[in-house]
Every structure is written in structure tokens, then in C-alpha cells.
Motif scaffolding. Sequence first.
Motif, PDB file in Angstrom:
ATOM      1  N   GLY A   1      28.146 100.270  41.017  1.00  0.00           N
ATOM      2  CA  GLY A   1      27.099 100.801  41.873  1.00  0.00           C
ATOM      3  C   GLY A   1      25.810 100.006  41.867  1.00  0.00           C
ATOM      4  N   HIS A   2      25.742  98.939  41.079  1.00  0.00           N
ATOM      5  CA  HIS A   2      24.550  98.105  41.122  1.00  0.00           C
ATOM      6  C   HIS A   2      24.922  96.641  40.970  1.00  0.00           C
ATOM      7  N   THR A   3      23.984  95.774  41.339  1.00  0.00           N
ATOM      8  CA  THR A   3      24.201  94.329  41.349  1.00  0.00           C
ATOM      9  C   THR A   3      23.202  93.660  40.423  1.00  0.00           C
ATOM     10  N   THR A   4      23.661  92.609  39.750  1.00  0.00           N
ATOM     11  CA  THR A   4      22.857  91.909  38.756  1.00  0.00           C
ATOM     12  C   THR A   4      22.847  90.419  39.048  1.00  0.00           C
ATOM     13  N   LEU A   5      21.714  89.771  38.778  1.00  0.00           N
ATOM     14  CA  LEU A   5      21.581  88.321  38.930  1.00  0.00           C
ATOM     15  C   LEU A   5      20.947  87.729  37.679  1.00  0.00           C
ATOM     16  N   ALA A   6      21.222  86.457  37.435  1.00  0.00           N
ATOM     17  CA  ALA A   6      20.543  85.713  36.375  1.00  0.00           C
ATOM     18  C   ALA A   6      20.390  84.271  36.832  1.00  0.00           C
ATOM     19  N   VAL A   7      19.221  83.701  36.591  1.00  0.00           N
ATOM     20  CA  VAL A   7      18.907  82.333  37.019  1.00  0.00           C
ATOM     21  C   VAL A   7      18.150  81.645  35.897  1.00  0.00           C
ATOM     22  N   ARG A   8      18.403  80.345  35.719  1.00  0.00           N
ATOM     23  CA  ARG A   8      17.619  79.586  34.740  1.00  0.00           C
ATOM     24  C   ARG A   8      17.004  78.364  35.412  1.00  0.00           C
ATOM     25  N   GLY A   9      15.839  77.979  34.914  1.00  0.00           N
ATOM     26  CA  GLY A   9      15.149  76.815  35.449  1.00  0.00           C
ATOM     27  C   GLY A   9      13.683  76.866  35.112  1.00  0.00           C
ATOM     28  N   ALA A  10      13.006  75.711  35.197  1.00  0.00           N
ATOM     29  CA  ALA A  10      11.571  75.601  34.923  1.00  0.00           C
ATOM     30  C   ALA A  10      11.206  76.133  33.545  1.00  0.00           C
ATOM     31  N   GLY A  11      12.114  75.931  32.582  1.00  0.00           N
ATOM     32  CA  GLY A  11      11.815  76.313  31.208  1.00  0.00           C
ATOM     33  C   GLY A  11      12.000  77.774  30.883  1.00  0.00           C
TER      34      GLY A  11
ATOM     35  N   LYS B   1      21.463  72.876  47.490  1.00  0.00           N
ATOM     36  CA  LYS B   1      20.242  72.270  48.035  1.00  0.00           C
ATOM     37  C   LYS B   1      19.306  71.814  46.924  1.00  0.00           C
ATOM     38  N   GLY B   2      19.528  72.349  45.723  1.00  0.00           N
ATOM     39  CA  GLY B   2      18.698  71.991  44.574  1.00  0.00           C
ATOM     40  C   GLY B   2      17.616  73.008  44.309  1.00  0.00           C
ATOM     41  N   PHE B   3      17.694  73.648  43.130  1.00  0.00           N
ATOM     42  CA  PHE B   3      16.641  74.588  42.744  1.00  0.00           C
ATOM     43  C   PHE B   3      15.340  73.803  42.520  1.00  0.00           C
ATOM     44  N   ALA B   4      14.280  74.214  43.171  1.00  0.00           N
ATOM     45  CA  ALA B   4      12.984  73.521  43.034  1.00  0.00           C
ATOM     46  C   ALA B   4      11.966  74.484  42.428  1.00  0.00           C
ATOM     47  N   PHE B   5      12.145  74.798  41.157  1.00  0.00           N
ATOM     48  CA  PHE B   5      11.248  75.722  40.483  1.00  0.00           C
ATOM     49  C   PHE B   5      10.125  74.942  39.797  1.00  0.00           C
ATOM     50  N   THR B   6       8.891  75.411  39.980  1.00  0.00           N
ATOM     51  CA  THR B   6       7.754  74.753  39.352  1.00  0.00           C
ATOM     52  C   THR B   6       7.203  75.547  38.176  1.00  0.00           C
ATOM     53  N   GLY B   7       7.667  76.765  37.999  1.00  0.00           N
ATOM     54  CA  GLY B   7       7.182  77.586  36.897  1.00  0.00           C
ATOM     55  C   GLY B   7       7.907  78.908  36.826  1.00  0.00           C
ATOM     56  N   ARG B   8       7.512  79.727  35.861  1.00  0.00           N
ATOM     57  CA  ARG B   8       8.172  81.018  35.661  1.00  0.00           C
ATOM     58  C   ARG B   8       8.093  81.892  36.890  1.00  0.00           C
ATOM     59  N   ASP B   9       6.922  81.941  37.522  1.00  0.00           N
ATOM     60  CA  ASP B   9       6.751  82.803  38.686  1.00  0.00           C
ATOM     61  C   ASP B   9       7.719  82.435  39.802  1.00  0.00           C
ATOM     62  N   ASP B  10       7.971  81.142  39.979  1.00  0.00           N
ATOM     63  CA  ASP B  10       8.916  80.704  41.006  1.00  0.00           C
ATOM     64  C   ASP B  10      10.310  81.253  40.754  1.00  0.00           C
ATOM     65  N   VAL B  11      10.740  81.223  39.493  1.00  0.00           N
ATOM     66  CA  VAL B  11      12.087  81.695  39.153  1.00  0.00           C
ATOM     67  C   VAL B  11      12.175  83.210  39.364  1.00  0.00           C
TER      68      VAL B  11
END
Length: 268
Positions: free
Chosen positions: A51-61, A200-210
Amino acid sequence: MTTLARDGTITAPAAAWSVSRSSYDRTLTVFSPEGRLYQVEYAFKAITTSGHTTLAVRGAGVSVCITQKKVPDKLLDPDSITHIFPITSSIGCVMTGRTADARSQVQRAQSEATQFRYKYGYEITPDLLAKRIANINQVYTQRAAMRPLGISMIIVGIDPELGPQVFKLDPAGYYVGFHATAAGQKQQEATNVLEKAYKKGFAFTGRDDVVEYALKTLGQVLATDLKAGEVEVGVAEPHAKIAGKNVFRKLSTDEIDAALQRLGERDD
């Protein structure tokens, strides 16, 4: 009714064979003629029907996990409903599936991490924790007196040498590291979105972006505008004041709301 053929072989009617085939889903340790373990497959089904969906992403430290927060009863205290748990001070996880199974596995993971620190004198790393819990899950598929846990665990943390890490474990005992992953009701839709973005390439510049990307992706998958009280976000990141130390924490409702506002202003 069985019959005896002239060559001495015993044959059974088709109906008896069909009953025999259906009985394979009543035991955990016996393979079906097609090589399937039905009880393990049912555990995977419990995740996709959670009944719910989960995501996880890593990048920009940093490593970020996000999941829906649904309160099924108005009388429940919303603060007591969570799918994101700390395991150590620097490692956390997000659970998808049966809530009781999830809490049991989180307690086991916390115990394993504590025992590792007591034995070796330093904090367990995300990959070693994932390996240990996956091994335990695999044992649960070998014994008739046990059953697989109907949950998917996504571990997020920061390795002192390798940086941000994301590991996903399943009920069969399989674990692997990801740049980004999903679990739950709309796992496939979320995976498709994450794969296109990664190509396309994750372009994260900081925590807020992620964090904002995770919120944006979940909203896109669910086809709805997210509200701060309807999601949970966990972040594993370097300590703000102590160099060389990492921490895992859940973002407050105000922090999530601020991220959603920034996201809305950017889209406008």
C-alpha cells in the motif's frame, strides 16, 4: 484411482496430479516441479501489496530514503507511524511490507550492529550489515519451522572509505548496492523513472538537491502533489560540526515542507 500398466508402471489420473501440484504452496522447503518456492514468492507479493511506495537515492555525499506515511485511523498518534528507522548513529533503513515483520527485522539489525561494535571496536559498515541481515533472511527460506519475512529493507548510510551507500535486501536473502532503487506498490514505475534519470546522469550539488529529487520522483510516480505530513525522509550525511563523523536522521515536517516549497518554486 491409480492403475497398473502392463509394463509395471503405476499411473494416476490428471486430477490427482493437479492436487499434488497445488500442495507445493503449503510448504516452504520443497521446490515445485517448475523449481519454484511459492511461500517465498508470497513474501514478495506482501511487499508489492503493502500500500505504499519507497525510494532511496545516493549522491553528493549523502544517501536519502523516502516513503509514504499513511495513518489508517484518525485516532492513531501520527508520530507512532513510521517506516524509517535508525540502526546505528550513522546507518538507517526504510522498510516496505508487513509492519510487524519490519519492526522485528529492525530490532535484529540493531542487535547485530551493536554486537559488531562490541566485538571489533568500531561501527559496522552498511555493506557488512546488509550482508549479515541478508544471510539471516536466507536461513528463513531453508527451514519449515520458519517463514520468510514479508518485507524489503533498504539500508542507507555512509561508508568511511566508499562514501554514501544504498543496499536493498529481499525476503530470499539477496542483497545488492544501488545508485537509486525503489520498493513497494509502484516499484516498477519508480524504477523506470530512476533509470531514465540515471542514464542522463544525476547532477546533485548538495544534500538539498538529493532530497528534492527524491520528493519530486515520488510525487511523479504517485501522480500527486506531496504534503509534508504524508511522507517521511531519512538522510545519512556527514556530521555538521564533527569532521569525519557521519549521522543518520529523519527530517522534521518543517524541513520536508521547506524542501517541497523550494521544489515548487523551482518548477514554477
